[in-house]
Each structure stands twice: as C-alpha cells, then as structure tokens.
Design a protein around this motif. Structure first.
Motif, PDB file in Angstrom:
ATOM      1  N   GLU A   1       9.647  67.689  -1.184  1.00 41.26           N
ATOM      2  CA  GLU A   1       8.184  67.754  -1.177  1.00 41.26           C
ATOM      3  C   GLU A   1       7.670  68.810  -2.154  1.00 41.26           C
ATOM      4  O   GLU A   1       6.683  68.588  -2.861  1.00 41.26           O
ATOM      5  N   ILE A   2       8.342  69.947  -2.219  1.00 41.54           N
ATOM      6  CA  ILE A   2       7.948  70.997  -3.165  1.00 41.54           C
ATOM      7  C   ILE A   2       8.119  70.498  -4.599  1.00 41.54           C
ATOM      8  O   ILE A   2       7.279  70.755  -5.462  1.00 41.54           O
TER       9      ILE A   2
ATOM     10  N   GLY B   1      14.994  78.401  -8.693  1.00 40.68           N
ATOM     11  CA  GLY B   1      14.437  77.257  -7.986  1.00 40.68           C
ATOM     12  C   GLY B   1      12.991  77.450  -7.570  1.00 40.68           C
ATOM     13  O   GLY B   1      12.456  76.659  -6.804  1.00 40.68           O
ATOM     14  N   GLN B   2      12.369  78.512  -8.067  1.00 43.88           N
ATOM     15  CA  GLN B   2      10.950  78.725  -7.807  1.00 43.88           C
ATOM     16  C   GLN B   2      10.163  78.128  -8.958  1.00 43.88           C
ATOM     17  O   GLN B   2      10.661  78.007 -10.075  1.00 43.88           O
ATOM     18  N   TYR B   3       8.917  77.770  -8.678  1.00 47.79           N
ATOM     19  CA  TYR B   3       8.073  77.145  -9.685  1.00 47.79           C
ATOM     20  C   TYR B   3       6.925  78.064 -10.055  1.00 47.79           C
ATOM     21  O   TYR B   3       6.449  78.847  -9.250  1.00 47.79           O
TER      22      TYR B   3
ATOM     23  N   SER C   1      -0.200  84.991   6.044  1.00 53.14           N
ATOM     24  CA  SER C   1      -1.117  85.719   5.157  1.00 53.14           C
ATOM     25  C   SER C   1      -0.375  86.699   4.251  1.00 53.14           C
ATOM     26  O   SER C   1      -0.989  87.331   3.408  1.00 53.14           O
ATOM     27  N   GLY C   2       0.932  86.800   4.393  1.00 47.79           N
ATOM     28  CA  GLY C   2       1.679  87.808   3.651  1.00 47.79           C
ATOM     29  C   GLY C   2       2.438  87.288   2.454  1.00 47.79           C
ATOM     30  O   GLY C   2       3.294  87.978   1.917  1.00 47.79           O
ATOM     31  N   THR C   3       2.153  86.071   2.005  1.00 50.97           N
ATOM     32  CA  THR C   3       2.882  85.548   0.853  1.00 50.97           C
ATOM     33  C   THR C   3       1.956  84.731  -0.035  1.00 50.97           C
ATOM     34  O   THR C   3       0.982  84.157   0.431  1.00 50.97           O
ATOM     35  N   SER C   4       2.284  84.695  -1.296  1.00 57.47           N
ATOM     36  CA  SER C   4       1.557  83.832  -2.225  1.00 57.47           C
ATOM     37  C   SER C   4       2.410  82.615  -2.581  1.00 57.47           C
ATOM     38  O   SER C   4       2.060  81.840  -3.454  1.00 57.47           O
ATOM     39  N   LEU C   5       3.524  82.454  -1.898  1.00 56.72           N
ATOM     40  CA  LEU C   5       4.438  81.348  -2.173  1.00 56.72           C
ATOM     41  C   LEU C   5       4.098  80.135  -1.316  1.00 56.72           C
ATOM     42  O   LEU C   5       3.557  80.263  -0.222  1.00 56.72           O
ATOM     43  N   ILE C   6       4.437  78.967  -1.829  1.00 56.66           N
ATOM     44  CA  ILE C   6       4.390  77.738  -1.042  1.00 56.66           C
ATOM     45  C   ILE C   6       5.838  77.343  -0.824  1.00 56.66           C
ATOM     46  O   ILE C   6       6.619  77.259  -1.772  1.00 56.66           O
TER      47      ILE C   6
END
Length: 107
Positions: A81-82, A97-99, A70-75
């Motif tokens: 797979e990402i 490397g983040q989208y 519950s503490g992140t908005s990242l996937i």
C-alpha cells in the motif's frame, strides 16, 4: 478517574511554523474552526481507528485502519500500500526503503 482534569480529553494544536500546544482536560476552541468529529478507538493500546478512506494522488484505499500518532511525520503501513501511495504522488525510494518527494518539483 482521579478528578485531576475537567474532562477525560486531550488535544494537540500543531503549530504551522509556530509553537504547538498540548492541552489536558479538554480542548482550546480558539485553536480551530468548525466542529470536532470524535471517533471510537478500535485498539486503544495503539490509538487505532477505522478510516473510511485514505487518498493521496490517484491512490484510494477504501475502508481501512489507521493509527493516530502526533509524534511522527512518517506514513507507515503495509509495504504494498505504501508503494502504491508513493507511486501515485511521485515519491522516490531511498536505500532504507523510505520515500521522499522533491518539493522543488511540486506546483
């Protein structure tokens, strides 16, 4: 069990442009509609659960594992797979490397 709370449960009510709430010892039924589906923790240390499927855009994983956080908005997940998820929803990679998705292009 120290008997400090009514039930060995806790619940988050995530605020949609409002303050959220954390409840210890049960759930506040005024914070949701419908029924709760309880799932087994496959790895309690990491809050890992089994998922029947993850889908986003045209991406579909099939049965896989996930971690409740519950503490992140990242996937996050296996890089390949990402990359598939990002491609299926039109996300663009940055130098780290983040989208991200340009919300002004969403309908």
């Amino acid at each position: 069990d120290q008997g400090m709370v009514k039930e060995g449960k806790f619940a988050f009510a995530l605020g949609d442009n409002k303050e959220g709430e954390l409840t210890f010892g049960g759930v506040d039924k005024s914070k949701f509609k419908g029924e709760i589906t309880w799932v087994k923790l496959e790895e309690p240390k990491y809050w890992q659960i089994t998922l029947d499927n993850v889908s986003a855009g045209s991406y579909s994983s099939g049965k896989t594992n996930g971690i409740v956080d519950s503490g992140t908005s990242l996937i996050t997940g296996p890089s390949l797979e990402i990359q598939k998820i990002a491609a299926s929803v039109g996300a663009q990679a940055n130098l780290l490397g983040q989208y991200s998705i340009d919300c002004s292009k969403l309908s």
